[in-house]
Scaffold this active site. Structure first.
Site, short mmCIF file in Angstrom:
data_model
loop_
_atom_site.label_atom_id
_atom_site.label_comp_id
_atom_site.label_asym_id
_atom_site.label_seq_id
_atom_site.Cartn_x
_atom_site.Cartn_y
_atom_site.Cartn_z
CB VAL A 156 -104.92 -72.86 -34.33
CG1 VAL A 156 -106.31 -73.23 -33.86
CG2 VAL A 156 -104.28 -71.85 -33.38
CE LYS A 157 -106.47 -81.65 -35.00
NZ LYS A 157 -106.11 -83.06 -35.21
CB SER A 158 -109.72 -74.72 -37.48
OG SER A 158 -111.06 -74.42 -37.81
CB THR A 206 -110.60 -75.69 -32.30
OG1 THR A 206 -110.60 -76.19 -33.63
CG2 THR A 206 -109.75 -74.45 -32.24
CG ASP A 234 -103.47 -83.09 -37.50
OD1 ASP A 234 -102.90 -84.13 -37.85
OD2 ASP A 234 -103.65 -82.79 -36.31
#
Ligand code: R5P
Length: 296
Positions: free
Chosen positions: A202-204, A174, A251
């Site tokens: 998903v990366k947030s 994102t 991440d």
């Protein structure tokens, strides 16, 4: 070598032992094919269910970022403490030895720079090259609410479709434009859109309050980006709070490679993510490694 002269019939069939049909441990990933699950299992440690991804793909739009001036020098010593290396194919081929056995998550988008509109990117890596590089996942940004929102959603959709043909998962990152508020409302929208278009994780960014609601509303695992460099204890607190709120790991880039002791920092992050070590305990790991390096 098996031959036809001494064929023995099977005798022990364990008829009393029912065949196991174990559910796959990762959120939202139970119906994926074996190859897809196996790649995810190389990313997310099956014991903790979490991952420490070391992100050093920043150069694809911002050139030689502080701490990444020499990926061969800066990143190689850290790789052994990460579960995943997240990088561009250029960095991988030139600066990471092929003897590396850590999972690779490949940055597959490009097309902009810090001098231009960040959301205006496209897919720049064909699936064949991701396969050649033995990638465990492919990654690109979704820029929700940005000028090129539609294009970025279709970029990630293309990765998902091509990856599905070969069993390679897609990470949707994102991307947040400078003017966007990093709050619960925004990330509920962005992460859910990413999962609904089919991203496998998903990366947030992490934020408070309400991060746990974003994790709950997203049907696939969420990992957090580290964001700008913070004091080490604060970065560990962020990773800890995110994991306790349900994140499946980090991440993380700048908070590791821009630390004054990247090797100590990544080991401390590892303890927080995989061992649920508290930030106060984990900072001791960082300090210990830093002191040891200073002695030599
Ligand atoms: C940014 O575009 C990249 O995807 C980075 O990998 C990501 O932001 C994580 O790095 P950092 O922890 O430095 O924010």
């Amino acid at each position: 070598m098996a031959d036809k002269d001494d064929v023995k019939e099977g005798k022990e069939f364990y008829v009393d032992v029912p065949a196991k049909n174990e559910p796959f441990y990762l959120k939202g990933s139970g119906s994926l094919d074996w190859g897809m699950q196996n790649r995810l299992a190389r990313i997310f440690n099956p014991k903790s269910g979490r991952t420490v991804m070391l992100a050093f793909d920043h150069g694809y739009f911002q050139g030689p970022t502080t701490g990444l001036e020499r990926i061969d020098v800066n990143i190689r010593p850290l790789a052994e403490h990460a579960d995943v290396l997240m990088c561009t194919r250029g960095a991988l081929r030139t600066s990471i030895p092929a003897s590396n056995t850590k999972a690779i998550v490949l940055r597959c988008s490009a097309g902009q720079s810090i001098l231009t509109e960040l959301s205006n990117e496209a897919i720049n890596v064909e699936i064949e090259d991701a396969i050649r590089l033995n990638a465990c996942a492919m990654a690109a940004q979704v820029y929700i609410g940005a000028e090129y929102e539609h294009k970025s959603i279709m970029n990630v959709s293309k990765l998902i479709d091509t990856g599905l043909r070969y069993g390679i998962p897609t990470l949707a990152v994102t991307g947040v434009g400078a003017e966007m508020k990093r709050d619960m409302r925004y990330f509920l929208l962005a992460t859910r859109i990413a999962a609904e278009i089919g991203a496998h994780y998903v990366k947030s960014y992490y934020f408070e309050p309400g991060f746990e609601n974003v994790v709950a509303a997203c049907p696939v695992p969420i990992v957090i980006a580290g964001g700008k460099k913070l004091p080490e204890l604060e970065a560990l607190e962020m990773a800890y709070n995110a994991c306790q709120a349900g994140a499946a790991g980090v991440d993380m880039g700048r908070n590791i490679f821009q630390s004054d002791c990247p090797t100590g920092m990544i080991q401390a992050v590892n303890a927080v993510v995989h061992e649920n070590e508290t930030p106060k305990q984990a900072i001791k790991i960082y300090e210990h490694v830093k002191n040891e390096i200073a002695k030599n």
